[in-house]
Design a protein around this motif. Structure first.
Motif, short mmCIF file in Angstrom:
data_model
loop_
_atom_site.label_atom_id
_atom_site.label_comp_id
_atom_site.label_asym_id
_atom_site.label_seq_id
_atom_site.Cartn_x
_atom_site.Cartn_y
_atom_site.Cartn_z
N ALA A 142 0.83 -1.20 0.00
CA ALA A 142 0.00 0.00 0.00
C ALA A 142 0.86 1.26 0.00
O ALA A 142 0.57 2.23 -0.71
CB ALA A 142 -0.94 0.00 1.21
N ALA A 143 1.93 1.25 0.78
CA ALA A 143 2.83 2.40 0.81
C ALA A 143 3.53 2.58 -0.53
O ALA A 143 3.72 3.71 -1.00
CB ALA A 143 3.86 2.22 1.92
N ARG A 144 3.89 1.48 -1.14
CA ARG A 144 4.54 1.52 -2.47
C ARG A 144 3.59 2.11 -3.50
O ARG A 144 3.97 2.96 -4.32
CB ARG A 144 4.94 0.09 -2.84
N LEU A 145 2.34 1.67 -3.49
CA LEU A 145 1.35 2.18 -4.45
C LEU A 145 1.04 3.65 -4.19
O LEU A 145 0.82 4.42 -5.14
CB LEU A 145 0.07 1.34 -4.36
N GLU A 146 1.02 4.04 -2.92
CA GLU A 146 0.68 5.43 -2.57
C GLU A 146 1.63 6.41 -3.26
O GLU A 146 1.20 7.46 -3.74
CB GLU A 146 0.72 5.61 -1.06
N THR A 147 2.90 6.09 -3.31
CA THR A 147 3.87 6.96 -3.97
C THR A 147 3.50 7.15 -5.44
O THR A 147 3.51 8.27 -5.96
CB THR A 147 5.29 6.36 -3.87
N HIS A 148 3.15 6.07 -6.09
CA HIS A 148 2.78 6.13 -7.51
C HIS A 148 1.52 6.97 -7.71
O HIS A 148 1.47 7.83 -8.61
CB HIS A 148 2.54 4.71 -8.03
N LEU A 149 0.50 6.74 -6.89
CA LEU A 149 -0.76 7.48 -7.04
C LEU A 149 -0.57 8.97 -6.82
O LEU A 149 -1.14 9.80 -7.54
CB LEU A 149 -1.80 6.93 -6.07
N ARG A 150 0.24 9.32 -5.84
CA ARG A 150 0.47 10.75 -5.55
C ARG A 150 1.18 11.44 -6.71
O ARG A 150 0.89 12.60 -7.02
CB ARG A 150 1.27 10.90 -4.26
N ILE A 151 2.11 10.75 -7.34
CA ILE A 151 2.80 11.35 -8.50
C ILE A 151 1.79 11.63 -9.61
O ILE A 151 1.81 12.69 -10.24
CB ILE A 151 3.93 10.43 -8.97
N GLU A 152 0.91 10.67 -9.87
CA GLU A 152 -0.10 10.88 -10.91
C GLU A 152 -1.00 12.07 -10.55
O GLU A 152 -1.31 12.91 -11.41
CB GLU A 152 -0.94 9.62 -11.08
N GLU A 153 -1.43 12.13 -9.30
CA GLU A 153 -2.38 13.16 -8.90
C GLU A 153 -1.74 14.55 -8.84
O GLU A 153 -2.40 15.55 -9.16
CB GLU A 153 -2.97 12.80 -7.53
N GLU A 154 -0.49 14.61 -8.44
CA GLU A 154 0.15 15.92 -8.24
C GLU A 154 0.88 16.44 -9.47
O GLU A 154 1.05 17.65 -9.63
CB GLU A 154 1.12 15.84 -7.06
N GLN A 155 1.30 15.52 -10.36
CA GLN A 155 2.09 15.97 -11.50
C GLN A 155 1.41 15.74 -12.86
O GLN A 155 1.73 16.44 -13.82
CB GLN A 155 3.45 15.26 -11.51
N VAL A 156 0.49 14.79 -12.92
CA VAL A 156 -0.16 14.49 -14.21
C VAL A 156 -1.54 15.11 -14.31
O VAL A 156 -1.86 15.77 -15.32
CB VAL A 156 -0.24 12.96 -14.43
N LEU A 157 -2.38 14.93 -13.30
CA LEU A 157 -3.74 15.45 -13.37
C LEU A 157 -3.81 16.96 -13.59
O LEU A 157 -4.66 17.43 -14.35
CB LEU A 157 -4.54 15.05 -12.13
N PRO A 158 -2.95 17.78 -12.97
CA PRO A 158 -3.01 19.22 -13.26
C PRO A 158 -2.75 19.55 -14.72
O PRO A 158 -3.40 20.45 -15.28
CB PRO A 158 -1.92 19.80 -12.35
N VAL A 159 -1.84 18.83 -15.36
CA VAL A 159 -1.59 19.05 -16.79
C VAL A 159 -2.79 18.61 -17.61
O VAL A 159 -3.17 19.28 -18.59
CB VAL A 159 -0.31 18.30 -17.24
N MET A 160 -3.40 17.49 -17.24
CA MET A 160 -4.58 17.01 -17.96
C MET A 160 -5.73 18.02 -17.88
O MET A 160 -6.49 18.18 -18.83
CB MET A 160 -5.02 15.67 -17.38
#
Length: 239
Positions: A140-158
């Protein structure tokens, strides 16, 4: 606690009509993230509470873990086949990050596969469930890092890249992809995604789906509530 996926706009005046809720962009992606976090947070405790001889409980855990991993796979396929090619083309500044995210999808898939083996052992032998629970927490901790990167760096650009009426990342697009894929059925997936979401938010999200989904939703929700009670108890069912 499930993150708020819709916002409630402030009233501007006593006679001015405003919508009760306003959907957040890319709700399909955000709902998957929230549901994965929710279940990975409560699965360790369910493992630790598993008793020897509790075959129904063990089987419910196995089924739910298989469902969760299938949803993760579909989510990764949606991003790898649908979203990342668009971002590589229209947001070239994200290419290196997108390449890393796609590679990390493969790493996460391998991690979930290894944990699936551990889950099989734990549900056959509850004496080993505590160590497997720790493994799920690490995952869960491993996945959390991945999800946060998507939410903080990808979704704003989208948000700036895609028009508000675009179906990219929406709940409707996700359900369409599930129907085409050899994965979880739309009824189970939708009920899982919307567990814990406020009723007015659910109403707004269902309104974005097709008429058949809207008609069948109350039944899907009730069936999911009964099944999830086997895992988390009645307090966790959807009202």
């Amino acid at each position: 606690m499930q993150p708020q996926l819709l916002t409630v706009p402030a009233q501007s005046g006593p006679t001015e009509a405003v919508p009760a809720v306003r959907p957040v962009r890319f709700a399909g992606l955000r709902l998957v993230h929230a549901a994965l976090r929710r279940d990975l947070a409560r699965l360790p405790n369910a493992l630790r509470l598993l008793q020897p001889g509790d075959e129904p409980g063990a089987e419910a855990l196995r089924r739910h873990w298989d469902f969760l991993t299938a949803m993760l796979t579909c989510h990764h396929e949606q991003e790898d086949r649908r979203l990342w090619p668009l971002l590589r083309r229209f947001a070239p500044e994200l290419r290196l990050l997108v390449n890393w995210l796609e590679d990390d999808h493969h790493n996460l898939d391998h991690s979930f596969t290894r944990t699936t083996t551990l889950m099989r052992i734990a549900t056959r032998d509850p004496a080993s469930a505590w160590s497997v629970a720790y493994a799920v927490e690490d995952l869960a901790a491993r996945l959390e890092t991945h999800l946060r990167i998507e939410e903080e760096q990808v979704l704003p650009v989208m948000t700036s890249l895609f028009a508000p009426q675009s179906r990219v990342g929406t709940l409707g697009e996700l359900l369409d992809l599930l129907r085409l894929a050899d994965g979880p059925g739309a009824p189970d997936a939708l009920a899982w995604l919307l567990e814990g979401v406020a009723p007015e938010q659910i109403e707004a999200l269902i309104a974005e789906c097709d008429d058949l989904t809207a008609r069948q939703w109350p039944h899907w929700q009730a069936v999911y509530a009964r099944c999830s009670a086997e895992l988390w108890g009645p307090a966790a069912t959807v009202e």
